[in-house]
Scaffold this motif. Structure first.
Motif, mmCIF file in Angstrom:
data_model
loop_
_atom_site.group_PDB
_atom_site.id
_atom_site.type_symbol
_atom_site.label_atom_id
_atom_site.label_comp_id
_atom_site.label_asym_id
_atom_site.label_seq_id
_atom_site.Cartn_x
_atom_site.Cartn_y
_atom_site.Cartn_z
ATOM 1 N N LEU A 180 0.825 -1.211 0.000
ATOM 2 C CA LEU A 180 0.000 0.000 0.000
ATOM 3 C C LEU A 180 0.860 1.263 0.000
ATOM 4 O O LEU A 180 0.511 2.263 -0.651
ATOM 5 N N LEU A 181 1.976 1.245 0.712
ATOM 6 C CA LEU A 181 2.891 2.395 0.670
ATOM 7 C C LEU A 181 3.471 2.581 -0.735
ATOM 8 O O LEU A 181 3.614 3.712 -1.218
ATOM 9 N N TRP A 182 3.807 1.485 -1.375
ATOM 10 C CA TRP A 182 4.332 1.561 -2.746
ATOM 11 C C TRP A 182 3.272 2.124 -3.692
ATOM 12 O O TRP A 182 3.575 2.945 -4.553
ATOM 13 N N ALA A 183 2.041 1.699 -3.511
ATOM 14 C CA ALA A 183 0.943 2.213 -4.338
ATOM 15 C C ALA A 183 0.744 3.712 -4.087
ATOM 16 O O ALA A 183 0.513 4.480 -5.033
ATOM 17 N N ALA A 184 0.850 4.144 -2.828
ATOM 18 C CA ALA A 184 0.727 5.575 -2.524
ATOM 19 C C ALA A 184 1.872 6.365 -3.151
ATOM 20 O O ALA A 184 1.672 7.473 -3.666
ATOM 21 N N PHE A 185 3.063 5.801 -3.118
ATOM 22 C CA PHE A 185 4.216 6.454 -3.740
ATOM 23 C C PHE A 185 4.003 6.610 -5.241
ATOM 24 O O PHE A 185 4.260 7.682 -5.802
ATOM 25 N N LEU A 186 3.532 5.543 -5.887
ATOM 26 C CA LEU A 186 3.309 5.607 -7.334
ATOM 27 C C LEU A 186 2.239 6.638 -7.686
ATOM 28 O O LEU A 186 2.390 7.389 -8.659
ATOM 29 N N SER A 187 1.167 6.686 -6.899
ATOM 30 C CA SER A 187 0.101 7.639 -7.216
ATOM 31 C C SER A 187 0.531 9.070 -6.901
ATOM 32 O O SER A 187 0.111 10.012 -7.586
ATOM 33 N N ALA A 188 1.367 9.256 -5.872
ATOM 34 C CA ALA A 188 1.857 10.604 -5.557
ATOM 35 C C ALA A 188 2.797 11.114 -6.647
ATOM 36 O O ALA A 188 2.832 12.318 -6.912
ATOM 37 N N GLN A 189 3.548 10.227 -7.275
ATOM 38 C CA GLN A 189 4.455 10.619 -8.351
ATOM 39 C C GLN A 189 3.691 10.924 -9.638
ATOM 40 O O GLN A 189 4.208 11.588 -10.521
ATOM 41 N N GLY A 190 2.477 10.379 -9.729
ATOM 42 C CA GLY A 190 1.667 10.631 -10.912
ATOM 43 C C GLY A 190 1.951 9.687 -12.059
ATOM 44 O O GLY A 190 1.444 9.879 -13.159
ATOM 45 N N VAL A 191 2.787 8.693 -11.816
ATOM 46 C CA VAL A 191 3.090 7.718 -12.866
ATOM 47 C C VAL A 191 2.418 6.402 -12.521
ATOM 48 O O VAL A 191 2.249 6.057 -11.363
ATOM 49 N N LEU B 273 -0.664 5.241 -12.557
ATOM 50 C CA LEU B 273 -1.817 5.299 -11.649
ATOM 51 C C LEU B 273 -2.618 3.994 -11.695
ATOM 52 O O LEU B 273 -3.154 3.557 -10.681
ATOM 53 N N TRP B 274 -2.670 3.380 -12.865
ATOM 54 C CA TRP B 274 -3.431 2.131 -12.973
ATOM 55 C C TRP B 274 -2.758 1.021 -12.173
ATOM 56 O O TRP B 274 -3.426 0.144 -11.623
ATOM 57 N N VAL B 275 -1.428 1.043 -12.077
ATOM 58 C CA VAL B 275 -0.711 0.034 -11.299
ATOM 59 C C VAL B 275 -0.999 0.226 -9.813
ATOM 60 O O VAL B 275 -1.245 -0.737 -9.087
ATOM 61 N N SER B 276 -0.979 1.474 -9.359
ATOM 62 C CA SER B 276 -1.250 1.723 -7.940
ATOM 63 C C SER B 276 -2.688 1.350 -7.584
ATOM 64 O O SER B 276 -2.940 0.772 -6.521
ATOM 65 N N LEU B 277 -3.626 1.644 -8.471
ATOM 66 C CA LEU B 277 -5.015 1.263 -8.229
ATOM 67 C C LEU B 277 -5.161 -0.257 -8.210
ATOM 68 O O LEU B 277 -5.848 -0.815 -7.342
ATOM 69 N N LEU B 278 -4.490 -0.927 -9.117
ATOM 70 C CA LEU B 278 -4.528 -2.388 -9.160
ATOM 71 C C LEU B 278 -3.916 -2.988 -7.885
ATOM 72 O O LEU B 278 -4.460 -3.938 -7.314
ATOM 73 N N LEU B 279 -2.807 -2.435 -7.419
ATOM 74 C CA LEU B 279 -2.185 -2.910 -6.180
ATOM 75 C C LEU B 279 -3.133 -2.758 -4.989
ATOM 76 O O LEU B 279 -3.262 -3.670 -4.166
ATOM 77 N N VAL B 280 -3.779 -1.624 -4.901
ATOM 78 C CA VAL B 280 -4.723 -1.387 -3.797
ATOM 79 C C VAL B 280 -5.883 -2.375 -3.870
ATOM 80 O O VAL B 280 -6.267 -2.969 -2.860
#
Length: 91
Positions: free
Chosen positions: A22-33, A35-42
């Motif tokens: 979840l922290l990795w997903a938050a990092f990816l979404s905060a960077q703006g790159v 986003l679909w990967v972070s949503l999928l991880l969550v």
């Protein structure tokens, strides 16, 4: 209603890994790159946690049902008292 947790270490590691993902997903979404990967991880972490908890609840219910079936018709207090009365009458 208390549930037995068979291996607490396993649960700690499981939830620590979930937290890291979840922290990795938050990092990816905060960077703006990606986003679909972070949503999928969550979604995957939420789904895995939900299924794990649901399976543990089902396992606990099955254990309670088995215990109820095994102890059905067994009254410890009366059986012990009757046994003591019979032994007392024999003496």
């Amino acid at each position: 209603m208390s549930m037995e947790l068979p291996s607490l270490r396993t649960w700690v590691v499981f939830y620590l890994l979930s937290f890291v993902v979840l922290l990795w997903a938050a990092f990816l979404s905060a960077q703006g790159v990606m986003l679909w990967v972070s949503l999928l991880l969550v979604l995957v972490i939420i789904g895995v946690n939900f299924m794990t908890v649901l399976n543990q609840i089902k396992l606990h219910a099955a254990r309670q049902e088995l215990q109820r079936k095994l102890t059905e018709g067994f009254e410890r207090g009366k059986a012990q008292q009757e046994g003591e009365k019979i032994e007392g009458n024999k003496r």
